[in-house]
Design a protein around this motif. Structure first.
Motif, PDB file in Angstrom:
ATOM      1  N   LYS A 321      -7.973   9.206  45.655  1.00  0.00           N
ATOM      2  CA  LYS A 321      -8.827   8.890  44.511  1.00  0.00           C
ATOM      3  C   LYS A 321      -8.980   7.380  44.371  1.00  0.00           C
ATOM      4  CE  LYS A 321      -8.342  12.978  41.576  1.00  0.00           C
ATOM      5  NZ  LYS A 321      -7.925  13.478  40.254  1.00  0.00           N
ATOM      6  N   ASP A 322     -10.191   6.977  44.066  1.00  0.00           N
ATOM      7  CA  ASP A 322     -10.543   5.564  43.885  1.00  0.00           C
ATOM      8  C   ASP A 322     -10.497   4.760  45.185  1.00  0.00           C
ATOM      9  OD1 ASP A 322     -10.883   5.960  41.114  1.00  0.00           O
ATOM     10  OD2 ASP A 322      -8.719   5.754  40.818  1.00  0.00           O
ATOM     11  N   PHE A 323     -10.467   5.454  46.330  1.00  0.00           N
ATOM     12  CA  PHE A 323     -10.534   4.741  47.606  1.00  0.00           C
ATOM     13  C   PHE A 323     -11.828   3.926  47.678  1.00  0.00           C
ATOM     14  CE2 PHE A 323     -12.404   4.556  51.869  1.00  0.00           C
ATOM     15  CZ  PHE A 323     -11.417   3.850  52.544  1.00  0.00           C
ATOM     16  N   VAL A 324     -11.707   2.700  48.153  1.00  0.00           N
ATOM     17  CA  VAL A 324     -12.870   1.827  48.322  1.00  0.00           C
ATOM     18  C   VAL A 324     -13.012   1.502  49.814  1.00  0.00           C
ATOM     19  CG1 VAL A 324     -13.918  -0.385  47.754  1.00  0.00           C
ATOM     20  CG2 VAL A 324     -12.530   0.811  46.039  1.00  0.00           C
ATOM     21  N   GLY A 325     -14.149   1.825  50.379  1.00  0.00           N
ATOM     22  CA  GLY A 325     -14.371   1.544  51.795  1.00  0.00           C
ATOM     23  C   GLY A 325     -15.265   2.594  52.429  1.00  0.00           C
ATOM     24  N   GLN A 326     -15.189   2.697  53.732  1.00  0.00           N
ATOM     25  CA  GLN A 326     -16.026   3.619  54.494  1.00  0.00           C
ATOM     26  C   GLN A 326     -15.296   4.945  54.689  1.00  0.00           C
ATOM     27  OE1 GLN A 326     -17.859   0.801  57.824  1.00  0.00           O
ATOM     28  NE2 GLN A 326     -15.760   0.240  57.328  1.00  0.00           N
ATOM     29  N   ILE A 327     -16.042   6.039  54.624  1.00  0.00           N
ATOM     30  CA  ILE A 327     -15.436   7.359  54.805  1.00  0.00           C
ATOM     31  C   ILE A 327     -16.130   8.079  55.958  1.00  0.00           C
ATOM     32  CG2 ILE A 327     -14.969   9.606  53.766  1.00  0.00           C
ATOM     33  CD1 ILE A 327     -14.859   8.304  51.052  1.00  0.00           C
TER      34      ILE A 327
END
Length: 425
Positions: A321-327
Protein backbone atom coordinates in the motif's frame (compact mmCIF):
# COMPACT_ATOMS: atom_id res chain seq x y z
CA UNK A 1 20.12 -46.92 -39.30
CA UNK A 2 18.11 -47.89 -42.35
CA UNK A 3 15.87 -45.56 -44.36
CA UNK A 4 13.45 -47.09 -46.86
CA UNK A 5 12.04 -45.06 -49.75
CA UNK A 6 9.17 -46.51 -51.79
CA UNK A 7 7.05 -45.31 -54.70
CA UNK A 8 5.05 -46.90 -57.50
CA UNK A 9 6.27 -44.19 -59.85
CA UNK A 10 7.97 -45.88 -62.83
CA UNK A 11 10.50 -43.04 -62.82
CA UNK A 12 11.22 -43.46 -59.10
CA UNK A 13 14.93 -44.33 -59.45
CA UNK A 14 15.44 -41.67 -62.09
CA UNK A 15 14.05 -39.03 -59.70
CA UNK A 16 16.48 -40.25 -57.02
CA UNK A 17 19.37 -40.23 -59.54
CA UNK A 18 20.04 -43.90 -58.77
CA UNK A 19 20.76 -46.22 -61.68
CA UNK A 20 20.50 -49.97 -60.92
CA UNK A 21 22.73 -50.70 -63.92
CA UNK A 22 25.64 -48.86 -62.29
CA UNK A 23 27.57 -50.98 -59.81
CA UNK A 24 24.44 -53.11 -59.37
CA UNK A 25 22.72 -50.17 -57.74
CA UNK A 26 25.18 -49.86 -54.86
CA UNK A 27 26.45 -46.46 -53.77
CA UNK A 28 28.94 -46.03 -50.92
CA UNK A 29 29.99 -42.77 -49.31
CA UNK A 30 31.99 -41.88 -46.23
CA UNK A 31 29.99 -40.18 -43.48
CA UNK A 32 31.81 -39.12 -40.34
CA UNK A 33 33.64 -42.27 -39.16
CA UNK A 34 31.33 -44.67 -40.97
CA UNK A 35 29.96 -45.53 -44.39
CA UNK A 36 26.51 -44.82 -45.75
CA UNK A 37 25.34 -47.31 -48.37
CA UNK A 38 22.58 -46.77 -50.90
CA UNK A 39 21.06 -49.85 -52.48
CA UNK A 40 18.41 -50.40 -55.16
CA UNK A 41 16.17 -53.14 -53.78
CA UNK A 42 13.81 -53.12 -56.74
CA UNK A 43 12.47 -50.60 -59.21
CA UNK A 44 10.11 -49.05 -56.65
CA UNK A 45 12.22 -49.33 -53.48
CA UNK A 46 15.52 -47.80 -52.37
CA UNK A 47 17.33 -48.31 -49.07
CA UNK A 48 19.96 -46.20 -47.29
CA UNK A 49 22.01 -47.96 -44.59
CA UNK A 50 24.63 -46.49 -42.25
CA UNK A 51 27.45 -48.64 -40.88
CA UNK A 52 29.46 -46.85 -38.23
CA UNK A 53 33.09 -47.42 -37.57
CA UNK A 54 33.71 -45.34 -34.45
CA UNK A 55 31.01 -43.60 -32.43
CA UNK A 56 30.14 -41.01 -35.07
CA UNK A 57 26.92 -39.84 -33.37
CA UNK A 58 27.81 -40.34 -29.71
CA UNK A 59 27.13 -37.24 -27.58
CA UNK A 60 28.86 -38.72 -24.52
CA UNK A 61 32.40 -39.95 -25.07
CA UNK A 62 32.30 -42.04 -21.91
CA UNK A 63 29.47 -44.20 -23.21
CA UNK A 64 30.79 -47.35 -24.89
CA UNK A 65 27.60 -48.06 -26.84
CA UNK A 66 26.90 -45.65 -29.68
CA UNK A 67 23.23 -46.51 -30.15
CA UNK A 68 22.65 -43.08 -31.72
CA UNK A 69 24.35 -44.31 -34.90
CA UNK A 70 21.37 -46.61 -35.39
CA UNK A 71 18.56 -44.14 -34.76
CA UNK A 72 19.75 -40.51 -34.59
CA UNK A 73 17.59 -37.89 -36.38
CA UNK A 74 20.82 -35.99 -37.15
CA UNK A 75 22.13 -39.09 -38.91
CA UNK A 76 18.88 -39.31 -40.90
CA UNK A 77 19.32 -35.66 -41.89
CA UNK A 78 22.93 -36.28 -42.95
CA UNK A 79 22.03 -39.38 -44.99
CA UNK A 80 19.33 -37.55 -46.92
CA UNK A 81 21.73 -34.71 -47.66
CA UNK A 82 24.41 -37.11 -48.89
CA UNK A 83 22.11 -38.96 -51.30
CA UNK A 84 19.28 -36.61 -52.26
CA UNK A 85 20.61 -33.07 -51.99
CA UNK A 86 19.51 -32.46 -55.59
CA UNK A 87 15.87 -32.68 -54.42
CA UNK A 88 16.18 -29.71 -52.05
CA UNK A 89 16.02 -27.00 -54.69
CA UNK A 90 13.13 -24.57 -54.99
CA UNK A 91 10.05 -26.07 -56.62
CA UNK A 92 10.11 -23.56 -59.47
CA UNK A 93 13.70 -24.49 -60.31
CA UNK A 94 13.26 -28.24 -59.90
CA UNK A 95 10.02 -28.30 -61.89
CA UNK A 96 11.87 -27.02 -64.94
CA UNK A 97 14.98 -29.14 -64.42
CA UNK A 98 15.29 -31.79 -67.12
CA UNK A 99 16.51 -35.30 -66.28
CA UNK A 100 18.87 -35.63 -69.24
CA UNK A 101 18.56 -39.34 -69.94
CA UNK A 102 14.76 -39.14 -69.86
CA UNK A 103 14.51 -35.79 -71.61
CA UNK A 104 11.68 -35.06 -69.19
CA UNK A 105 11.39 -32.48 -66.39
CA UNK A 106 10.65 -33.26 -62.76
CA UNK A 107 7.28 -31.65 -63.22
CA UNK A 108 6.49 -34.32 -65.81
CA UNK A 109 7.78 -37.39 -63.98
CA UNK A 110 7.50 -36.72 -60.21
CA UNK A 111 3.74 -37.05 -60.03
CA UNK A 112 3.02 -40.03 -57.74
CA UNK A 113 3.02 -40.72 -54.02
CA UNK A 114 6.13 -41.70 -52.08
CA UNK A 115 6.65 -43.10 -48.58
CA UNK A 116 9.75 -43.05 -46.40
CA UNK A 117 10.08 -45.46 -43.48
CA UNK A 118 12.62 -45.63 -40.66
CA UNK A 119 12.23 -48.72 -38.44
CA UNK A 120 14.09 -47.10 -35.51
CA UNK A 121 13.98 -43.33 -35.01
CA UNK A 122 15.05 -41.72 -31.72
CA UNK A 123 12.73 -39.11 -30.17
CA UNK A 124 13.45 -37.77 -26.68
CA UNK A 125 11.54 -34.50 -26.63
CA UNK A 126 8.43 -32.97 -25.10
CA UNK A 127 7.21 -32.56 -28.66
CA UNK A 128 5.94 -36.13 -28.31
CA UNK A 129 3.39 -36.59 -25.56
CA UNK A 130 0.05 -38.29 -25.03
CA UNK A 131 0.68 -40.45 -28.07
CA UNK A 132 1.03 -37.50 -30.47
CA UNK A 133 3.97 -35.81 -32.15
CA UNK A 134 3.70 -32.04 -32.34
CA UNK A 135 4.55 -31.70 -36.03
CA UNK A 136 1.84 -34.25 -36.94
CA UNK A 137 -0.62 -31.59 -35.83
CA UNK A 138 0.66 -29.11 -38.40
CA UNK A 139 2.05 -31.20 -41.29
CA UNK A 140 0.07 -34.12 -42.68
CA UNK A 141 1.62 -37.44 -43.67
CA UNK A 142 3.67 -37.93 -40.48
CA UNK A 143 2.97 -41.08 -38.43
CA UNK A 144 4.83 -42.59 -35.48
CA UNK A 145 4.53 -45.89 -33.68
CA UNK A 146 6.32 -46.22 -30.36
CA UNK A 147 8.44 -49.34 -30.06
CA UNK A 148 10.59 -49.34 -26.92
CA UNK A 149 11.32 -46.27 -24.79
CA UNK A 150 12.33 -43.39 -27.04
CA UNK A 151 12.58 -45.51 -30.18
CA UNK A 152 9.83 -45.09 -32.75
CA UNK A 153 8.96 -46.36 -36.18
CA UNK A 154 8.58 -43.31 -38.40
CA UNK A 155 6.61 -43.16 -41.64
CA UNK A 156 6.35 -40.15 -43.95
CA UNK A 157 3.95 -39.85 -46.87
CA UNK A 158 4.25 -37.30 -49.65
CA UNK A 159 2.27 -36.56 -52.79
CA UNK A 160 5.57 -36.71 -54.69
CA UNK A 161 9.08 -38.02 -54.08
CA UNK A 162 10.32 -34.47 -53.52
CA UNK A 163 7.59 -33.73 -50.99
CA UNK A 164 8.25 -36.92 -49.02
CA UNK A 165 12.02 -36.25 -48.92
CA UNK A 166 11.51 -32.67 -47.76
CA UNK A 167 8.93 -33.58 -45.10
CA UNK A 168 11.23 -36.29 -43.80
CA UNK A 169 14.16 -33.87 -43.58
CA UNK A 170 12.05 -31.32 -41.70
CA UNK A 171 10.92 -33.96 -39.18
CA UNK A 172 14.55 -35.02 -38.71
CA UNK A 173 15.61 -31.39 -38.34
CA UNK A 174 13.08 -30.49 -35.65
CA UNK A 175 13.50 -33.77 -33.79
CA UNK A 176 17.25 -33.35 -33.61
CA UNK A 177 17.05 -29.80 -32.29
CA UNK A 178 14.43 -30.62 -29.66
CA UNK A 179 15.89 -33.92 -28.46
CA UNK A 180 17.57 -33.78 -25.05
CA UNK A 181 20.17 -36.31 -26.19
CA UNK A 182 21.69 -34.66 -29.24
CA UNK A 183 24.99 -33.85 -30.89
CA UNK A 184 25.66 -30.12 -31.31
CA UNK A 185 25.19 -28.96 -34.89
CA UNK A 186 26.74 -25.86 -36.43
CA UNK A 187 24.05 -23.67 -37.96
CA UNK A 188 25.38 -21.64 -40.86
CA UNK A 189 23.47 -19.60 -43.44
CA UNK A 190 23.61 -22.42 -46.01
CA UNK A 191 21.92 -24.78 -43.53
CA UNK A 192 19.20 -22.23 -42.79
CA UNK A 193 18.60 -21.45 -46.46
CA UNK A 194 18.30 -25.12 -47.38
CA UNK A 195 15.58 -25.75 -44.82
CA UNK A 196 13.72 -22.53 -45.56
CA UNK A 197 13.55 -23.75 -49.16
CA UNK A 198 11.98 -26.99 -47.92
CA UNK A 199 9.37 -25.04 -45.95
CA UNK A 200 8.48 -22.78 -48.82
CA UNK A 201 8.29 -25.73 -51.24
CA UNK A 202 5.47 -27.23 -49.17
CA UNK A 203 2.02 -25.66 -49.24
CA UNK A 204 -0.16 -24.99 -46.23
CA UNK A 205 2.58 -24.94 -43.57
CA UNK A 206 1.06 -22.92 -40.71
CA UNK A 207 2.57 -19.95 -38.92
CA UNK A 208 3.46 -21.91 -35.78
CA UNK A 209 5.91 -24.23 -37.59
CA UNK A 210 7.79 -21.19 -38.88
CA UNK A 211 7.69 -19.76 -35.34
CA UNK A 212 9.30 -22.95 -34.00
CA UNK A 213 11.93 -22.89 -36.75
CA UNK A 214 12.96 -19.32 -35.88
CA UNK A 215 12.95 -19.82 -32.14
CA UNK A 216 14.60 -23.24 -32.04
CA UNK A 217 17.10 -23.17 -34.87
CA UNK A 218 18.13 -19.64 -35.83
CA UNK A 219 21.10 -18.63 -33.73
CA UNK A 220 21.37 -14.87 -34.02
CA UNK A 221 19.32 -11.74 -34.75
CA UNK A 222 21.62 -11.03 -37.72
CA UNK A 223 20.82 -14.41 -39.24
CA UNK A 224 17.13 -13.88 -38.56
CA UNK A 225 17.05 -10.47 -40.24
CA UNK A 226 18.78 -11.90 -43.30
CA UNK A 227 16.12 -14.57 -43.88
CA UNK A 228 13.03 -12.88 -42.43
CA UNK A 229 11.82 -11.50 -45.80
CA UNK A 230 11.66 -15.03 -47.24
CA UNK A 231 9.69 -16.32 -44.27
CA UNK A 232 7.20 -13.45 -44.38
CA UNK A 233 6.82 -13.70 -48.16
CA UNK A 234 5.49 -17.25 -47.70
CA UNK A 235 2.46 -15.67 -46.01
CA UNK A 236 2.16 -12.85 -48.55
CA UNK A 237 3.59 -10.54 -45.87
CA UNK A 238 0.49 -10.93 -43.70
CA UNK A 239 2.81 -12.20 -40.96
CA UNK A 240 5.56 -10.12 -39.33
CA UNK A 241 8.03 -12.18 -37.33
CA UNK A 242 10.28 -11.10 -34.47
CA UNK A 243 13.41 -12.95 -33.37
CA UNK A 244 12.46 -13.48 -29.73
CA UNK A 245 9.82 -15.94 -28.52
CA UNK A 246 6.54 -14.77 -27.00
CA UNK A 247 7.81 -14.76 -23.41
CA UNK A 248 11.09 -13.03 -24.23
CA UNK A 249 9.26 -10.47 -26.39
CA UNK A 250 7.12 -9.45 -23.40
CA UNK A 251 10.17 -9.10 -21.18
CA UNK A 252 12.10 -7.03 -23.67
CA UNK A 253 9.07 -4.83 -24.40
CA UNK A 254 8.49 -3.95 -20.75
CA UNK A 255 12.16 -3.65 -19.80
CA UNK A 256 12.75 -1.29 -22.72
CA UNK A 257 10.10 1.04 -21.25
CA UNK A 258 11.29 0.96 -17.62
CA UNK A 259 12.58 4.20 -16.12
CA UNK A 260 15.88 3.34 -14.42
CA UNK A 261 15.50 6.28 -12.05
CA UNK A 262 12.37 4.93 -10.31
CA UNK A 263 11.71 1.85 -8.12
CA UNK A 264 9.85 -1.15 -9.55
CA UNK A 265 7.20 -3.41 -8.02
CA UNK A 266 6.91 -6.76 -9.81
CA UNK A 267 3.41 -7.91 -8.84
CA UNK A 268 3.12 -11.65 -9.54
CA UNK A 269 6.87 -11.86 -10.11
CA UNK A 270 7.17 -15.63 -10.56
CA UNK A 271 10.81 -16.64 -10.82
CA UNK A 272 11.93 -13.02 -11.20
CA UNK A 273 12.62 -13.09 -14.94
CA UNK A 274 12.07 -9.34 -15.24
CA UNK A 275 14.51 -8.57 -12.45
CA UNK A 276 17.16 -10.78 -14.03
CA UNK A 277 16.91 -8.94 -17.34
CA UNK A 278 16.81 -5.48 -15.76
CA UNK A 279 19.72 -6.37 -13.51
CA UNK A 280 21.78 -7.31 -16.58
CA UNK A 281 20.93 -3.92 -18.05
CA UNK A 282 22.24 -2.16 -14.94
CA UNK A 283 19.03 -1.36 -13.02
CA UNK A 284 20.04 -0.20 -9.52
CA UNK A 285 16.89 1.28 -7.97
CA UNK A 286 14.79 -0.66 -5.43
CA UNK A 287 13.05 -3.71 -6.92
CA UNK A 288 10.17 -5.16 -4.89
CA UNK A 289 9.01 -8.67 -5.76
CA UNK A 290 5.65 -10.09 -4.71
CA UNK A 291 3.82 -13.30 -5.60
CA UNK A 292 1.12 -15.42 -3.98
CA UNK A 293 3.41 -18.41 -4.55
CA UNK A 294 6.48 -18.46 -2.30
CA UNK A 295 9.39 -17.68 -4.59
CA UNK A 296 11.42 -16.22 -1.74
CA UNK A 297 14.07 -19.00 -1.92
CA UNK A 298 14.71 -18.02 -5.54
CA UNK A 299 14.92 -14.34 -4.58
CA UNK A 300 17.38 -15.23 -1.81
CA UNK A 301 19.59 -17.16 -4.24
CA UNK A 302 19.60 -14.27 -6.70
CA UNK A 303 20.45 -11.81 -3.92
CA UNK A 304 23.37 -13.99 -2.82
CA UNK A 305 24.70 -15.01 -6.26
CA UNK A 306 24.42 -11.60 -7.89
CA UNK A 307 24.88 -9.47 -4.77
CA UNK A 308 21.59 -7.83 -5.64
CA UNK A 309 21.18 -5.53 -2.66
CA UNK A 310 18.34 -3.67 -4.41
CA UNK A 311 16.08 -6.76 -4.59
CA UNK A 312 13.46 -7.03 -1.81
CA UNK A 313 10.98 -9.88 -1.34
CA UNK A 314 7.55 -8.73 -0.10
CA UNK A 315 5.73 -11.24 2.11
CA UNK A 316 2.37 -9.50 2.49
CA UNK A 317 0.33 -7.59 -0.08
CA UNK A 318 -0.59 -5.05 2.60
CA UNK A 319 3.04 -3.92 2.62
CA UNK A 320 2.52 -2.66 -0.94
CA UNK A 321 0.00 0.00 0.00
CA UNK A 322 1.15 3.50 -0.92
CA UNK A 323 3.95 2.12 -3.10
CA UNK A 324 5.37 4.85 -5.33
CA UNK A 325 7.02 3.83 -8.59
CA UNK A 326 6.54 1.56 -11.58
CA UNK A 327 4.45 -1.60 -11.38
CA UNK A 328 4.80 -4.66 -13.61
CA UNK A 329 1.69 -6.85 -13.82
CA UNK A 330 2.72 -9.23 -16.60
CA UNK A 331 0.74 -12.42 -17.40
CA UNK A 332 -0.97 -12.30 -14.00
CA UNK A 333 -4.62 -11.37 -14.40
CA UNK A 334 -5.54 -14.45 -16.47
CA UNK A 335 -4.51 -16.72 -13.58
CA UNK A 336 -7.52 -15.45 -11.61
CA UNK A 337 -11.22 -15.42 -12.30
CA UNK A 338 -12.31 -12.38 -14.28
CA UNK A 339 -13.93 -10.86 -11.18
CA UNK A 340 -10.76 -11.44 -9.14
CA UNK A 341 -8.69 -9.87 -11.92
CA UNK A 342 -10.91 -6.78 -11.88
CA UNK A 343 -10.62 -6.59 -8.09
CA UNK A 344 -6.81 -6.82 -8.34
CA UNK A 345 -6.62 -4.00 -10.88
CA UNK A 346 -8.93 -1.86 -8.75
CA UNK A 347 -6.80 -2.59 -5.66
CA UNK A 348 -3.67 -1.42 -7.49
CA UNK A 349 -5.51 1.67 -8.73
CA UNK A 350 -6.79 2.62 -5.25
CA UNK A 351 -3.91 1.54 -2.99
CA UNK A 352 -0.75 2.46 -4.83
CA UNK A 353 0.72 5.61 -6.29
CA UNK A 354 2.15 4.07 -9.42
CA UNK A 355 3.93 6.32 -11.88
CA UNK A 356 3.57 3.76 -14.66
CA UNK A 357 1.64 0.47 -14.70
CA UNK A 358 2.52 -2.23 -17.25
CA UNK A 359 -0.14 -4.90 -17.83
CA UNK A 360 0.11 -7.80 -20.30
CA UNK A 361 -2.16 -10.75 -21.00
CA UNK A 362 -2.60 -13.28 -23.86
CA UNK A 363 -4.84 -12.25 -26.75
CA UNK A 364 -7.21 -15.17 -27.20
CA UNK A 365 -7.78 -14.30 -30.87
CA UNK A 366 -4.19 -15.34 -31.54
CA UNK A 367 -4.76 -18.86 -30.20
CA UNK A 368 -5.98 -20.09 -33.57
CA UNK A 369 -2.36 -19.81 -34.73
CA UNK A 370 -1.46 -22.46 -32.14
CA UNK A 371 -4.22 -24.71 -33.52
CA UNK A 372 -6.24 -24.09 -30.35
CA UNK A 373 -10.02 -23.75 -30.59
CA UNK A 374 -11.83 -23.67 -27.26
CA UNK A 375 -8.77 -24.37 -25.10
CA UNK A 376 -6.91 -21.68 -23.21
CA UNK A 377 -3.26 -21.16 -24.10
CA UNK A 378 -2.17 -22.66 -20.79
CA UNK A 379 -3.97 -25.02 -18.43
CA UNK A 380 -3.61 -22.68 -15.44
CA UNK A 381 -5.48 -19.80 -17.11
CA UNK A 382 -8.95 -19.04 -15.79
CA UNK A 383 -9.89 -16.75 -18.67
CA UNK A 384 -8.39 -15.16 -21.77
CA UNK A 385 -9.53 -11.95 -23.45
CA UNK A 386 -9.53 -10.70 -26.99
CA UNK A 387 -7.67 -7.44 -27.54
CA UNK A 388 -10.94 -5.47 -27.65
CA UNK A 389 -12.15 -7.11 -24.42
CA UNK A 390 -8.83 -6.28 -22.76
CA UNK A 391 -9.07 -2.65 -23.84
CA UNK A 392 -12.62 -2.42 -22.48
CA UNK A 393 -11.54 -3.91 -19.14
CA UNK A 394 -8.65 -1.45 -18.75
CA UNK A 395 -10.72 1.55 -19.86
CA UNK A 396 -13.46 0.60 -17.39
CA UNK A 397 -11.03 0.68 -14.44
CA UNK A 398 -8.42 3.25 -15.43
CA UNK A 399 -9.47 6.64 -16.83
CA UNK A 400 -5.77 7.55 -16.83
CA UNK A 401 -3.76 8.33 -19.92
CA UNK A 402 -2.63 5.06 -21.49
CA UNK A 403 -1.24 3.44 -24.62
CA UNK A 404 -2.12 -0.03 -25.90
CA UNK A 405 0.38 -2.25 -27.70
CA UNK A 406 0.62 -5.62 -29.41
CA UNK A 407 3.75 -7.61 -28.49
CA UNK A 408 5.48 -10.40 -30.43
CA UNK A 409 4.83 -11.75 -33.91
CA UNK A 410 1.93 -10.25 -35.82
CA UNK A 411 -0.41 -12.50 -37.84
CA UNK A 412 -2.97 -10.61 -39.89
CA UNK A 413 -2.92 -7.72 -37.43
CA UNK A 414 -3.21 -9.87 -34.28
CA UNK A 415 -0.46 -10.30 -31.67
CA UNK A 416 0.03 -13.11 -29.13
CA UNK A 417 0.20 -10.58 -26.27
CA UNK A 418 -1.98 -7.59 -25.47
CA UNK A 419 -0.19 -4.90 -23.47
CA UNK A 420 -1.01 -1.53 -22.00
CA UNK A 421 1.14 1.16 -20.38
CA UNK A 422 -0.94 3.22 -17.95
CA UNK A 423 0.37 6.56 -16.70
CA UNK A 424 -0.01 7.94 -13.20
CA UNK A 425 -3.34 9.42 -12.10
Amino acid sequence: MIIKLKSDNKYFLDILYKNPNTDKGLYLKELKDGIVIGNVIKENEYHCVFLDGKKSYLPEEGNQIDFQSYCSPLLALNIMTEFFNHLYKENEVLNETVISWLEKSYNEVDTEKCTIEVPTFFIDTNWYKNGRYLLSKYIDGISLEQKIGNNFELKIEGATVREAVQKFSLVSLFTHFTNKYAVYTFIDDYFIQKHITMFTNLTGIPYFVFYLFIKRIMRSPVQFEKFRPQLEAYFDNQVQFVFTDTHQSRKEFICSKINFDEPVLDFGCGELQYFKLLNKKGFEKEYYAYDEVDFKPIADKIQEAQRAENLFWVENVEELKDFVGQIILSEVIEHNSLEEAKALLIWIRDNTNFTTLFVTTPDKDFNVNYELTEEFRHDDHDFELSNSEFRNLIDEIFPNQKTFHGVGDCVKGIYPTSAVIIQKK
